[in-house]
Motif scaffolding. Structure first.
Motif, PDB file in Angstrom:
ATOM      1  N   LEU A 168       0.885  -1.299  -0.107  1.00 45.22           N
ATOM      2  CA  LEU A 168      -0.264   0.044  -0.067  1.00 45.22           C
ATOM      3  C   LEU A 168       0.954   1.204   0.047  1.00 45.22           C
ATOM      4  CD1 LEU A 168      -2.658  -1.178   2.543  1.00 45.22           C
ATOM      5  CD2 LEU A 168      -3.038  -0.572   0.133  1.00 45.22           C
ATOM      6  N   LEU A 169       2.083   1.356   0.658  1.00 45.97           N
ATOM      7  CA  LEU A 169       2.941   2.469   0.754  1.00 45.97           C
ATOM      8  C   LEU A 169       3.560   2.491  -0.404  1.00 45.97           C
ATOM      9  CD1 LEU A 169       4.387   2.030   4.481  1.00 45.97           C
ATOM     10  CD2 LEU A 169       3.191   4.148   3.513  1.00 45.97           C
ATOM     11  N   ALA A 170       3.850   1.535  -1.069  1.00 39.54           N
ATOM     12  CA  ALA A 170       4.507   1.799  -2.552  1.00 39.54           C
ATOM     13  C   ALA A 170       3.429   2.292  -3.615  1.00 39.54           C
ATOM     14  CB  ALA A 170       4.966   0.345  -2.940  1.00 39.54           C
ATOM     15  N   ARG A 171       2.252   1.921  -3.308  1.00 37.20           N
ATOM     16  CA  ARG A 171       1.202   2.603  -4.269  1.00 37.20           C
ATOM     17  C   ARG A 171       0.989   4.141  -3.804  1.00 37.20           C
ATOM     18  NH1 ARG A 171      -3.478  -1.611  -3.627  1.00 37.20           N
ATOM     19  NH2 ARG A 171      -4.841  -0.002  -4.497  1.00 37.20           N
ATOM     20  N   VAL A 172       0.962   4.305  -2.551  1.00 36.77           N
ATOM     21  CA  VAL A 172       0.704   5.671  -2.045  1.00 36.77           C
ATOM     22  C   VAL A 172       1.789   6.343  -2.744  1.00 36.77           C
ATOM     23  CG1 VAL A 172       0.708   7.126  -0.038  1.00 36.77           C
ATOM     24  CG2 VAL A 172      -0.669   5.003  -0.193  1.00 36.77           C
ATOM     25  N   SER A 173       3.001   6.049  -2.590  1.00 40.26           N
ATOM     26  CA  SER A 173       4.269   6.962  -3.294  1.00 40.26           C
ATOM     27  C   SER A 173       3.996   7.215  -4.766  1.00 40.26           C
ATOM     28  CB  SER A 173       5.639   6.154  -2.971  1.00 40.26           C
ATOM     29  OG  SER A 173       5.467   5.160  -3.975  1.00 40.26           O
ATOM     30  N   GLY A 174       3.201   6.387  -5.258  1.00 39.03           N
ATOM     31  CA  GLY A 174       2.789   6.840  -6.699  1.00 39.03           C
ATOM     32  C   GLY A 174       1.590   7.518  -6.942  1.00 39.03           C
ATOM     33  N   GLY A 175       1.011   8.026  -5.810  1.00 33.13           N
ATOM     34  CA  GLY A 175      -0.154   9.105  -5.614  1.00 33.13           C
ATOM     35  C   GLY A 175      -1.284   8.222  -5.869  1.00 33.13           C
ATOM     36  N   SER A 179      -6.382   5.660   1.074  1.00 35.43           N
ATOM     37  CA  SER A 179      -7.519   5.408   1.914  1.00 35.43           C
ATOM     38  C   SER A 179      -7.689   4.356   2.507  1.00 35.43           C
ATOM     39  CB  SER A 179      -8.938   5.630   0.974  1.00 35.43           C
ATOM     40  OG  SER A 179     -10.060   5.252   1.652  1.00 35.43           O
ATOM     41  N   THR A 180      -6.966   2.924   1.781  1.00 33.64           N
ATOM     42  CA  THR A 180      -6.946   1.650   2.554  1.00 33.64           C
ATOM     43  C   THR A 180      -6.101   1.580   3.591  1.00 33.64           C
ATOM     44  OG1 THR A 180      -7.687   0.645   0.671  1.00 33.64           O
ATOM     45  CG2 THR A 180      -6.704  -0.897   2.016  1.00 33.64           C
ATOM     46  N   LEU A 181      -5.041   2.080   3.251  1.00 32.39           N
ATOM     47  CA  LEU A 181      -3.987   2.447   4.538  1.00 32.39           C
ATOM     48  C   LEU A 181      -4.499   3.247   5.463  1.00 32.39           C
ATOM     49  CD1 LEU A 181      -0.679   2.099   4.880  1.00 32.39           C
ATOM     50  CD2 LEU A 181      -0.672   4.435   4.513  1.00 32.39           C
ATOM     51  N   HIS A 182      -5.040   4.295   5.428  1.00 32.21           N
ATOM     52  CA  HIS A 182      -5.601   5.003   6.449  1.00 32.21           C
ATOM     53  C   HIS A 182      -6.624   4.136   7.531  1.00 32.21           C
ATOM     54  CE1 HIS A 182      -8.493   7.923   8.286  1.00 32.21           C
ATOM     55  NE2 HIS A 182      -7.533   8.570   8.506  1.00 32.21           N
ATOM     56  N   THR A 183      -7.476   3.369   6.800  1.00 32.18           N
ATOM     57  CA  THR A 183      -8.680   2.810   7.281  1.00 32.18           C
ATOM     58  C   THR A 183      -7.986   1.251   8.194  1.00 32.18           C
ATOM     59  OG1 THR A 183     -10.050   2.889   5.581  1.00 32.18           O
ATOM     60  CG2 THR A 183     -10.504   0.834   7.060  1.00 32.18           C
ATOM     61  N   LEU A 184      -6.641   0.944   7.639  1.00 32.14           N
ATOM     62  CA  LEU A 184      -5.986  -0.264   8.378  1.00 32.14           C
ATOM     63  C   LEU A 184      -5.304   0.129   9.637  1.00 32.14           C
ATOM     64  CD1 LEU A 184      -4.819  -2.560   5.206  1.00 32.14           C
ATOM     65  CD2 LEU A 184      -6.803  -2.706   6.840  1.00 32.14           C
ATOM     66  N   THR A 185      -4.761   1.464   9.495  1.00 36.89           N
ATOM     67  CA  THR A 185      -3.815   1.847  10.481  1.00 36.89           C
ATOM     68  C   THR A 185      -4.327   3.054  11.432  1.00 36.89           C
ATOM     69  OG1 THR A 185      -2.790   3.650   9.094  1.00 36.89           O
ATOM     70  CG2 THR A 185      -1.861   1.400   8.950  1.00 36.89           C
ATOM     71  N   LYS A 240       2.370  13.646   6.293  1.00 38.52           N
ATOM     72  CA  LYS A 240       3.387  13.230   6.123  1.00 38.52           C
ATOM     73  C   LYS A 240       3.612  11.792   5.496  1.00 38.52           C
ATOM     74  CE  LYS A 240       5.110  15.654  10.274  1.00 38.52           C
ATOM     75  NZ  LYS A 240       5.735  15.817  11.533  1.00 38.52           N
ATOM     76  N   ILE A 241       2.880  10.823   6.015  1.00 36.61           N
ATOM     77  CA  ILE A 241       2.835   9.416   5.321  1.00 36.61           C
ATOM     78  C   ILE A 241       2.725   9.547   3.822  1.00 36.61           C
ATOM     79  CG2 ILE A 241       1.641   7.326   5.048  1.00 36.61           C
ATOM     80  CD1 ILE A 241       1.280   7.285   8.281  1.00 36.61           C
ATOM     81  N   TRP A 242       1.807  10.429   3.414  1.00 35.47           N
ATOM     82  CA  TRP A 242       1.360  10.758   2.029  1.00 35.47           C
ATOM     83  C   TRP A 242       2.596  11.341   1.313  1.00 35.47           C
ATOM     84  CZ3 TRP A 242      -2.331   9.337  -1.778  1.00 35.47           C
ATOM     85  CH2 TRP A 242      -2.214  10.156  -2.748  1.00 35.47           C
ATOM     86  N   ARG A 243       3.362  12.373   1.751  1.00 43.74           N
ATOM     87  CA  ARG A 243       4.434  13.045   1.180  1.00 43.74           C
ATOM     88  C   ARG A 243       5.788  12.202   1.239  1.00 43.74           C
ATOM     89  NH1 ARG A 243       3.735  18.920   3.835  1.00 43.74           N
ATOM     90  NH2 ARG A 243       2.046  19.587   2.625  1.00 43.74           N
ATOM     91  N   ASN A 244       5.844  11.560   2.039  1.00 42.84           N
ATOM     92  CA  ASN A 244       7.009  10.684   2.380  1.00 42.84           C
ATOM     93  C   ASN A 244       6.957   9.027   1.884  1.00 42.84           C
ATOM     94  OD1 ASN A 244       8.659  12.650   3.353  1.00 42.84           O
ATOM     95  ND2 ASN A 244       7.230  12.952   4.767  1.00 42.84           N
ATOM     96  N   ALA A 245       6.103   8.730   1.359  1.00 46.07           N
ATOM     97  CA  ALA A 245       5.780   7.167   1.434  1.00 46.07           C
ATOM     98  C   ALA A 245       6.974   6.660   0.636  1.00 46.07           C
ATOM     99  CB  ALA A 245       4.468   6.916   0.572  1.00 46.07           C
TER     100      ALA A 245
END
Length: 192
Positions: free
Chosen positions: A18-25, A31-37, A65-70
């Motif tokens: 999920l973080l790898a996908r978030v790093s790609g925008g 949203s899934t990452l947010h829900t899980l964590t 920060k997570i969004w910007r730095n994934a």
């Protein structure tokens, strides 16, 4: 109890992807990452001692920060949840530090009446171009930082978020920029 363990493990296994996908925008992955964590990060912020009424702000800043730095997440260095927990922990600590900053001296300074003496020792017509020249010689990002901090009154925490660096780095940058401006102003006024 044992049945909840595999579910939790399965969620943790998804976080790096999920973080790898978030790093790609990827907003859906975020949203899934947010829900899980969200629940775990909330508990981490509370464990640091953040007041419950500030948790939403801390979490919002953390997820930003997570969004910007994934893209900086490295699965070989730490588990995804540990990486995100460190971010929320540091964000909560920074938030607590800002809340605890003493304002007594500032409040006292504001209460002191301005001098009513009509004689002004500072020659603004002569010093203004010197100051503008010294500011203009700063790199553009430092000039913007100084303007936001001292002309717009933006907080160090807000600047930290805007520039994507820790509050301590913002303070260092501002200190160095002001020293440079002061040195340039003194040199220019001495030459004039």
């Amino acid at each position: 109890m044992a049945s909840s363990r595999p579910g939790r493990q399965g969620q943790s296994d998804r976080l790096p992807e999920l973080l790898a996908r978030v790093s790609g925008g990827d907003a859906r992955a975020f949203s899934t990452l947010h829900t899980l964590t969200r629940g775990r990060l909330r508990r981490t912020a509370l464990a640091v001692g953040a007041p419950s009424h500030d948790i939403e702000d801390i979490l919002q800043e953390t997820y930003l920060k997570i969004w910007r730095n994934a893209c900086r997440f490295d699965v070989d260095r730490a588990p995804a949840m540990a990486w995100m927990s460190a971010i929320v922990r540091n964000t909560a600590i920074d938030h607590l530090r800002v809340k605890r900053l003493p304002t007594d001296e500032f409040d006292e300074a504001l209460s002191i009446a301005a001098s009513e003496d009509p004689i002004d020792d500072l020659d603004y017509a002569r010093t203004e171009p010197i100051a503008f020249g010294a500011l203009a010689r700063l790199p553009e990002d430092r000039r913007k930082l100084v303007a936001l901090a001292y002309l717009e009154g933006e907080s160090r925490a807000s600047l930290s978020r805007r520039f994507g660096v820790p509050v301590g780095t913002i303070k260092t940058w501002l200190h160095r920029a002001i020293l440079t401006v002061r040195k340039d102003c003194l040199a220019a006024s001495g030459a004039a």
